[in-house]
Design a protein around this motif. Sequence first.
Motif, PDB file in Angstrom:
ATOM      1  N   ILE A 192     -26.954  53.546   1.666  1.00 14.66           N
ATOM      2  CA  ILE A 192     -27.146  52.567   2.668  1.00 14.66           C
ATOM      3  C   ILE A 192     -26.638  51.090   2.145  1.00 14.66           C
ATOM      4  CG2 ILE A 192     -28.819  51.050   3.758  1.00 14.66           C
ATOM      5  CD1 ILE A 192     -30.631  53.539   4.235  1.00 14.66           C
ATOM      6  N   GLU A 193     -26.676  50.905   0.650  1.00 13.26           N
ATOM      7  CA  GLU A 193     -26.316  49.756   0.062  1.00 13.26           C
ATOM      8  C   GLU A 193     -24.876  49.688  -0.191  1.00 13.26           C
ATOM      9  OE1 GLU A 193     -27.206  47.524  -4.103  1.00 13.26           O
ATOM     10  OE2 GLU A 193     -28.520  48.989  -3.568  1.00 13.26           O
ATOM     11  N   LYS A 194     -24.117  50.907  -0.473  1.00 19.11           N
ATOM     12  CA  LYS A 194     -22.902  51.217  -0.147  1.00 19.11           C
ATOM     13  C   LYS A 194     -22.400  50.821   1.265  1.00 19.11           C
ATOM     14  CE  LYS A 194     -22.433  54.676  -3.947  1.00 19.11           C
ATOM     15  NZ  LYS A 194     -21.843  56.182  -4.275  1.00 19.11           N
ATOM     16  N   SER A 195     -22.857  51.347   2.106  1.00 13.62           N
ATOM     17  CA  SER A 195     -22.310  51.167   3.494  1.00 13.62           C
ATOM     18  C   SER A 195     -22.376  49.673   3.827  1.00 13.62           C
ATOM     19  CB  SER A 195     -22.879  51.990   4.332  1.00 13.62           C
ATOM     20  OG  SER A 195     -24.347  51.680   4.622  1.00 13.62           O
ATOM     21  N   PHE A 196     -23.679  48.845   3.553  1.00 10.13           N
ATOM     22  CA  PHE A 196     -23.684  47.621   3.744  1.00 10.13           C
ATOM     23  C   PHE A 196     -22.710  46.729   3.129  1.00 10.13           C
ATOM     24  CE2 PHE A 196     -25.320  43.685   2.397  1.00 10.13           C
ATOM     25  CZ  PHE A 196     -25.650  43.082   3.824  1.00 10.13           C
ATOM     26  N   PHE A 197     -22.220  47.040   1.634  1.00  9.45           N
ATOM     27  CA  PHE A 197     -21.142  46.124   1.086  1.00  9.45           C
ATOM     28  C   PHE A 197     -19.879  46.459   1.459  1.00  9.45           C
ATOM     29  CE2 PHE A 197     -24.952  45.361  -1.842  1.00  9.45           C
ATOM     30  CZ  PHE A 197     -24.944  43.876  -1.565  1.00  9.45           C
ATOM     31  N   ARG A 198     -19.610  47.749   1.984  1.00 14.05           N
ATOM     32  CA  ARG A 198     -18.524  48.144   2.468  1.00 14.05           C
ATOM     33  C   ARG A 198     -18.066  47.533   3.796  1.00 14.05           C
ATOM     34  NH1 ARG A 198     -17.747  54.522   3.508  1.00 14.05           N
ATOM     35  NH2 ARG A 198     -18.623  54.284   1.516  1.00 14.05           N
ATOM     36  N   LEU A 257     -19.568  44.688   4.983  1.00 14.64           N
ATOM     37  CA  LEU A 257     -20.047  43.227   5.038  1.00 14.64           C
ATOM     38  C   LEU A 257     -19.109  42.352   5.666  1.00 14.64           C
ATOM     39  CD1 LEU A 257     -22.332  41.244   4.240  1.00 14.64           C
ATOM     40  CD2 LEU A 257     -21.460  41.135   1.888  1.00 14.64           C
ATOM     41  N   LYS A 258     -17.898  42.399   5.237  1.00 13.85           N
ATOM     42  CA  LYS A 258     -16.976  41.710   5.538  1.00 13.85           C
ATOM     43  C   LYS A 258     -16.675  41.629   7.043  1.00 13.85           C
ATOM     44  CE  LYS A 258     -12.434  42.591   5.109  1.00 13.85           C
ATOM     45  NZ  LYS A 258     -11.220  43.158   4.326  1.00 13.85           N
ATOM     46  N   TYR A 259     -16.642  42.859   7.433  1.00 13.55           N
ATOM     47  CA  TYR A 259     -16.480  43.092   8.914  1.00 13.55           C
ATOM     48  C   TYR A 259     -17.610  42.555   9.819  1.00 13.55           C
ATOM     49  CZ  TYR A 259     -12.552  46.079   7.361  1.00 13.55           C
ATOM     50  OH  TYR A 259     -11.562  46.504   6.715  1.00 13.55           O
ATOM     51  N   LEU A 260     -18.757  42.467   9.424  1.00  9.05           N
ATOM     52  CA  LEU A 260     -20.072  42.065  10.059  1.00  9.05           C
ATOM     53  C   LEU A 260     -19.956  40.528  10.127  1.00  9.05           C
ATOM     54  CD1 LEU A 260     -22.584  44.331   8.420  1.00  9.05           C
ATOM     55  CD2 LEU A 260     -21.952  44.503  10.692  1.00  9.05           C
ATOM     56  N   LEU A 261     -19.444  39.828   8.959  1.00  6.64           N
ATOM     57  CA  LEU A 261     -19.342  38.385   9.133  1.00  6.64           C
ATOM     58  C   LEU A 261     -18.224  38.004  10.168  1.00  6.64           C
ATOM     59  CD1 LEU A 261     -19.705  37.490   5.353  1.00  6.64           C
ATOM     60  CD2 LEU A 261     -21.486  37.172   7.144  1.00  6.64           C
ATOM     61  N   LEU A 262     -16.984  38.754   9.933  1.00  9.66           N
ATOM     62  CA  LEU A 262     -16.048  38.497  11.203  1.00  9.66           C
ATOM     63  C   LEU A 262     -16.744  38.457  12.482  1.00  9.66           C
ATOM     64  CD1 LEU A 262     -12.772  39.874   9.198  1.00  9.66           C
ATOM     65  CD2 LEU A 262     -13.444  37.488   9.724  1.00  9.66           C
ATOM     66  N   ARG A 263     -17.044  39.616  12.695  1.00 11.16           N
ATOM     67  CA  ARG A 263     -17.496  39.967  13.874  1.00 11.16           C
ATOM     68  C   ARG A 263     -18.653  38.925  14.431  1.00 11.16           C
ATOM     69  NH1 ARG A 263     -20.899  45.494  15.982  1.00 11.16           N
ATOM     70  NH2 ARG A 263     -20.948  44.799  18.346  1.00 11.16           N
ATOM     71  N   SER A 264     -19.513  38.276  13.563  1.00 11.68           N
ATOM     72  CA  SER A 264     -20.581  37.355  14.039  1.00 11.68           C
ATOM     73  C   SER A 264     -19.722  36.080  14.244  1.00 11.68           C
ATOM     74  CB  SER A 264     -21.700  37.428  12.929  1.00 11.68           C
ATOM     75  OG  SER A 264     -21.043  36.987  11.697  1.00 11.68           O
ATOM     76  N   ALA A 265     -18.821  35.749  13.545  1.00  8.61           N
ATOM     77  CA  ALA A 265     -18.059  34.614  13.296  1.00  8.61           C
ATOM     78  C   ALA A 265     -17.004  34.407  14.928  1.00  8.61           C
ATOM     79  CB  ALA A 265     -17.149  34.161  12.258  1.00  8.61           C
ATOM     80  N   PHE A 266     -16.447  35.565  15.205  1.00 10.20           N
ATOM     81  CA  PHE A 266     -15.843  35.704  16.427  1.00 10.20           C
ATOM     82  C   PHE A 266     -16.874  35.689  17.688  1.00 10.20           C
ATOM     83  CE2 PHE A 266     -12.214  37.322  13.691  1.00 10.20           C
ATOM     84  CZ  PHE A 266     -11.493  36.274  13.806  1.00 10.20           C
ATOM     85  N   GLY A 267     -17.966  36.312  17.420  1.00  8.69           N
ATOM     86  CA  GLY A 267     -18.905  36.563  18.587  1.00  8.69           C
ATOM     87  C   GLY A 267     -19.389  35.085  19.032  1.00  8.69           C
ATOM     88  N   THR A 268     -19.523  34.508  17.833  1.00  6.25           N
ATOM     89  CA  THR A 268     -20.170  32.834  17.913  1.00  6.25           C
ATOM     90  C   THR A 268     -19.139  32.004  18.601  1.00  6.25           C
ATOM     91  OG1 THR A 268     -21.604  33.225  16.058  1.00  6.25           O
ATOM     92  CG2 THR A 268     -21.224  30.966  17.077  1.00  6.25           C
ATOM     93  N   VAL A 269     -17.926  32.094  18.025  1.00  7.22           N
ATOM     94  CA  VAL A 269     -16.792  31.386  18.807  1.00  7.22           C
ATOM     95  C   VAL A 269     -16.449  31.727  20.234  1.00  7.22           C
ATOM     96  CG1 VAL A 269     -14.236  30.891  18.664  1.00  7.22           C
ATOM     97  CG2 VAL A 269     -15.658  30.776  16.486  1.00  7.22           C
TER      98      VAL A 269
END
Length: 64
Positions: free
Chosen positions: A34-40, A42-54
């Motif tokens: 679970i920790e490996k998949s989270f850090f793998r 992480l970048k896409y989750l941050l981008l998805r949340s930023a684009f969703g907010t925009v």
Amino acid sequence: MKAQSKGILCIIFSAFCFAVMNVCVRAAGDLPSIEKSFFRNLKYLLLRSAFGTVGILCNFYRFL
């Protein structure tokens, strides 16, 4: 550069990135899956949340 050449280069670059990601996961050692998949992802989750907010802000701005 033609579109077909760009597409081929993108596919090769994508395969290279997946290979590097696989090497990094193997080198990580005894971490939980679970920790490996989270850090793998992480970048896409941050981008998805930023684009969703925009997207939400642009949708509200359109109606003002």
